[in-house]
Design a protein around this motif. Structure first.
Motif, PDB file in Angstrom:
ATOM      1  N   ASP A  57     -39.051  24.788  41.935  1.00 63.34           N
ATOM      2  CA  ASP A  57     -40.354  25.403  41.635  1.00 63.34           C
ATOM      3  C   ASP A  57     -40.254  26.898  41.376  1.00 63.34           C
ATOM      4  O   ASP A  57     -41.214  27.633  41.559  1.00 63.34           O
ATOM      5  CB  ASP A  57     -41.364  25.102  42.754  1.00 63.34           C
ATOM      6  N   GLY A  58     -39.089  27.367  40.946  1.00 63.24           N
ATOM      7  CA  GLY A  58     -38.951  28.787  40.611  1.00 63.24           C
ATOM      8  C   GLY A  58     -39.796  29.163  39.416  1.00 63.24           C
ATOM      9  O   GLY A  58     -40.186  28.314  38.610  1.00 63.24           O
ATOM     10  N   GLN A  59     -40.093  30.444  39.283  1.00 66.23           N
ATOM     11  CA  GLN A  59     -40.948  30.921  38.191  1.00 66.23           C
ATOM     12  C   GLN A  59     -40.173  31.194  36.913  1.00 66.23           C
ATOM     13  O   GLN A  59     -40.754  31.261  35.835  1.00 66.23           O
ATOM     14  CB  GLN A  59     -41.683  32.193  38.631  1.00 66.23           C
ATOM     15  N   GLU A  60     -38.857  31.388  37.015  1.00 68.05           N
ATOM     16  CA  GLU A  60     -38.090  31.704  35.816  1.00 68.05           C
ATOM     17  C   GLU A  60     -37.939  30.466  34.948  1.00 68.05           C
ATOM     18  O   GLU A  60     -37.851  29.352  35.437  1.00 68.05           O
ATOM     19  CB  GLU A  60     -36.695  32.216  36.202  1.00 68.05           C
ATOM     20  N   GLU A  61     -37.841  30.696  33.646  1.00 67.50           N
ATOM     21  CA  GLU A  61     -37.620  29.573  32.732  1.00 67.50           C
ATOM     22  C   GLU A  61     -36.160  29.152  32.772  1.00 67.50           C
ATOM     23  O   GLU A  61     -35.262  29.973  32.943  1.00 67.50           O
ATOM     24  CB  GLU A  61     -37.987  29.970  31.300  1.00 67.50           C
ATOM     25  N   GLY A  62     -35.953  27.857  32.571  1.00 66.25           N
ATOM     26  CA  GLY A  62     -34.605  27.355  32.349  1.00 66.25           C
ATOM     27  C   GLY A  62     -33.729  27.278  33.578  1.00 66.25           C
ATOM     28  O   GLY A  62     -32.504  27.299  33.471  1.00 66.25           O
ATOM     29  N   LEU A  63     -34.317  27.172  34.752  1.00 70.27           N
ATOM     30  CA  LEU A  63     -33.507  27.000  35.957  1.00 70.27           C
ATOM     31  C   LEU A  63     -32.820  25.636  35.932  1.00 70.27           C
ATOM     32  O   LEU A  63     -33.345  24.664  35.390  1.00 70.27           O
ATOM     33  CB  LEU A  63     -34.375  27.097  37.219  1.00 70.27           C
ATOM     34  N   SER A  64     -31.649  25.591  36.551  1.00 72.65           N
ATOM     35  CA  SER A  64     -30.870  24.361  36.568  1.00 72.65           C
ATOM     36  C   SER A  64     -30.508  24.006  38.004  1.00 72.65           C
ATOM     37  O   SER A  64     -29.991  24.839  38.746  1.00 72.65           O
ATOM     38  CB  SER A  64     -29.599  24.562  35.735  1.00 72.65           C
ATOM     39  N   LEU A  65     -30.817  22.776  38.394  1.00 70.00           N
ATOM     40  CA  LEU A  65     -30.489  22.283  39.724  1.00 70.00           C
ATOM     41  C   LEU A  65     -29.629  21.042  39.562  1.00 70.00           C
ATOM     42  O   LEU A  65     -30.023  20.086  38.895  1.00 70.00           O
ATOM     43  CB  LEU A  65     -31.774  21.940  40.488  1.00 70.00           C
ATOM     44  N   THR A  66     -28.438  21.082  40.162  1.00 69.71           N
ATOM     45  CA  THR A  66     -27.547  19.922  40.136  1.00 69.71           C
ATOM     46  C   THR A  66     -27.545  19.278  41.513  1.00 69.71           C
ATOM     47  O   THR A  66     -27.383  19.966  42.520  1.00 69.71           O
ATOM     48  CB  THR A  66     -26.118  20.327  39.731  1.00 69.71           C
ATOM     49  N   LEU A  67     -27.769  17.971  41.533  1.00 71.99           N
ATOM     50  CA  LEU A  67     -27.899  17.226  42.782  1.00 71.99           C
ATOM     51  C   LEU A  67     -26.794  16.190  42.864  1.00 71.99           C
ATOM     52  O   LEU A  67     -26.449  15.543  41.877  1.00 71.99           O
ATOM     53  CB  LEU A  67     -29.257  16.517  42.828  1.00 71.99           C
ATOM     54  N   ALA A  68     -26.250  16.039  44.078  1.00 68.81           N
ATOM     55  CA  ALA A  68     -25.207  15.042  44.310  1.00 68.81           C
ATOM     56  C   ALA A  68     -25.492  14.334  45.618  1.00 68.81           C
ATOM     57  O   ALA A  68     -26.173  14.869  46.494  1.00 68.81           O
ATOM     58  CB  ALA A  68     -23.827  15.720  44.358  1.00 68.81           C
ATOM     59  N   GLY A  69     -24.942  13.142  45.753  1.00 72.11           N
ATOM     60  CA  GLY A  69     -25.059  12.431  47.019  1.00 72.11           C
ATOM     61  C   GLY A  69     -26.301  11.573  47.077  1.00 72.11           C
ATOM     62  O   GLY A  69     -26.754  11.025  46.078  1.00 72.11           O
ATOM     63  N   ASN A  70     -26.870  11.465  48.276  1.00 67.82           N
ATOM     64  CA  ASN A  70     -27.989  10.558  48.546  1.00 67.82           C
ATOM     65  C   ASN A  70     -29.298  11.335  48.403  1.00 67.82           C
ATOM     66  O   ASN A  70     -29.868  11.790  49.386  1.00 67.82           O
ATOM     67  CB  ASN A  70     -27.822   9.983  49.952  1.00 67.82           C
ATOM     68  N   ILE A  71     -29.751  11.500  47.168  1.00 67.11           N
ATOM     69  CA  ILE A  71     -30.965  12.273  46.899  1.00 67.11           C
ATOM     70  C   ILE A  71     -32.168  11.345  47.040  1.00 67.11           C
ATOM     71  O   ILE A  71     -32.225  10.295  46.409  1.00 67.11           O
ATOM     72  CB  ILE A  71     -30.908  12.882  45.480  1.00 67.11           C
ATOM     73  N   LYS A  72     -33.104  11.750  47.888  1.00 65.52           N
ATOM     74  CA  LYS A  72     -34.248  10.889  48.165  1.00 65.52           C
ATOM     75  C   LYS A  72     -35.344  11.064  47.115  1.00 65.52           C
ATOM     76  O   LYS A  72     -35.829  10.110  46.549  1.00 65.52           O
ATOM     77  CB  LYS A  72     -34.811  11.185  49.562  1.00 65.52           C
ATOM     78  N   GLU A  73     -35.758  12.302  46.884  1.00 61.04           N
ATOM     79  CA  GLU A  73     -36.826  12.560  45.906  1.00 61.04           C
ATOM     80  C   GLU A  73     -36.618  13.961  45.354  1.00 61.04           C
ATOM     81  O   GLU A  73     -36.400  14.895  46.121  1.00 61.04           O
ATOM     82  CB  GLU A  73     -38.197  12.447  46.576  1.00 61.04           C
ATOM     83  N   ALA A  74     -36.679  14.093  44.032  1.00 62.02           N
ATOM     84  CA  ALA A  74     -36.510  15.411  43.413  1.00 62.02           C
ATOM     85  C   ALA A  74     -37.517  15.561  42.283  1.00 62.02           C
ATOM     86  O   ALA A  74     -37.723  14.632  41.496  1.00 62.02           O
ATOM     87  CB  ALA A  74     -35.093  15.579  42.869  1.00 62.02           C
ATOM     88  N   VAL A  75     -38.145  16.738  42.218  1.00 61.05           N
ATOM     89  CA  VAL A  75     -39.191  17.007  41.232  1.00 61.05           C
ATOM     90  C   VAL A  75     -38.889  18.360  40.578  1.00 61.05           C
ATOM     91  O   VAL A  75     -38.604  19.327  41.280  1.00 61.05           O
ATOM     92  CB  VAL A  75     -40.576  17.086  41.917  1.00 61.05           C
ATOM     93  N   ALA A  76     -38.992  18.423  39.258  1.00 55.46           N
ATOM     94  CA  ALA A  76     -38.854  19.707  38.559  1.00 55.46           C
ATOM     95  C   ALA A  76     -40.242  20.221  38.222  1.00 55.46           C
ATOM     96  O   ALA A  76     -40.939  19.638  37.400  1.00 55.46           O
ATOM     97  CB  ALA A  76     -38.019  19.542  37.293  1.00 55.46           C
ATOM     98  N   ALA A  77     -40.653  21.307  38.899  1.00 55.89           N
ATOM     99  CA  ALA A  77     -41.967  21.891  38.648  1.00 55.89           C
ATOM    100  C   ALA A  77     -41.851  23.230  37.933  1.00 55.89           C
ATOM    101  O   ALA A  77     -42.853  23.817  37.549  1.00 55.89           O
ATOM    102  CB  ALA A  77     -42.714  22.067  39.974  1.00 55.89           C
ATOM    103  N   ALA A  78     -40.636  23.721  37.756  1.00 60.72           N
ATOM    104  CA  ALA A  78     -40.431  25.018  37.098  1.00 60.72           C
ATOM    105  C   ALA A  78     -40.447  24.831  35.584  1.00 60.72           C
ATOM    106  O   ALA A  78     -40.139  23.757  35.080  1.00 60.72           O
ATOM    107  CB  ALA A  78     -39.095  25.615  37.545  1.00 60.72           C
ATOM    108  N   PRO A  79     -40.797  25.914  34.836  1.00 63.74           N
ATOM    109  CA  PRO A  79     -40.841  25.792  33.377  1.00 63.74           C
ATOM    110  C   PRO A  79     -39.457  25.574  32.780  1.00 63.74           C
ATOM    111  O   PRO A  79     -38.506  26.257  33.133  1.00 63.74           O
ATOM    112  CB  PRO A  79     -41.437  27.134  32.925  1.00 63.74           C
TER     113      PRO A  79
END
Length: 171
Positions: free
Chosen positions: A138-160
């Motif tokens: 949920d960062g305010q900057e555009e184009g943020l990248s989050l890499t997830l590994a393992g047992n991810i339960k729930e992930a949401v991209a709210a940033a632009p």
């Protein structure tokens, strides 16, 4: 003056040198400002700050319960911040220098909400029902990248224009 008192209250207990620490039960906040810190068997009444002073170094938390939030602003190498058997109300990952913050969660412990406001790599090696229940980019900057590994339960991209990546080959 009063400003100095305010700063002390915000920082709380500072950990400024590498080493192993056990604080037991501590009221207020704890701030880690150095790489090479392991904090074990501690209950923190306020927030825990892992500051940008850690830079690209590493910090390990083991058997730590934070009644407030864990705010991670430093730590950038591979799995540089390790949360082992760690519980908190919320985890916030935010680095003003926009360095990639790398974080690994393992063991048991529950963190219901994670807010990511910088480029990050998060590996959740906990079982179902433990670890990071919900991750929001949920960062305010555009184009943020989050890499997830393992047992991810729930992930949401709210940033632009944000991207969520799932690392390959991680189970």
């Amino acid at each position: 003056g009063a400003a100095a008192i305010l700063i002390v209250n915000a920082i709380g207990t500072p950990i400024q040198k590498a080493g192993d620490y056990t604080l037991g039960s501590t009221w207020g906040n704890v701030t880690i400002t150095a790489s090479g810190v392991t904090l074990r068997n501690t209950v923190i009444g306020g927030n825990l700050y892992i500051s940008e002073g850690v830079d690209l170094g590493n910090v390990t938390l083991e058997n730590v319960t934070v009644l407030g939030e864990i705010v991670v602003s430093g730590g950038g190498g591979d799995d540089s911040i390790v949360l082992r058997n760690v519980s908190a109300q919320k985890l916030v990952v935010d680095n003003t220098k926009n360095q990639l913050v790398s974080l690994r969660v393992e063991g048991d412990g529950k963190i219901p909400e994670t807010a990511v406001r910088t480029n990050a790599y998060i590996s959740d090696r906990t079982g179902d029902g433990d670890g990071l229940a919900r991750i929001t980019l949920d960062g305010q900057e555009e184009g943020l990248s989050l890499t997830l590994a393992g047992n991810i339960k729930e992930a949401v991209a709210a940033a632009p224009k944000a991207t969520l990546n799932l690392a390959a080959g991680q189970a």
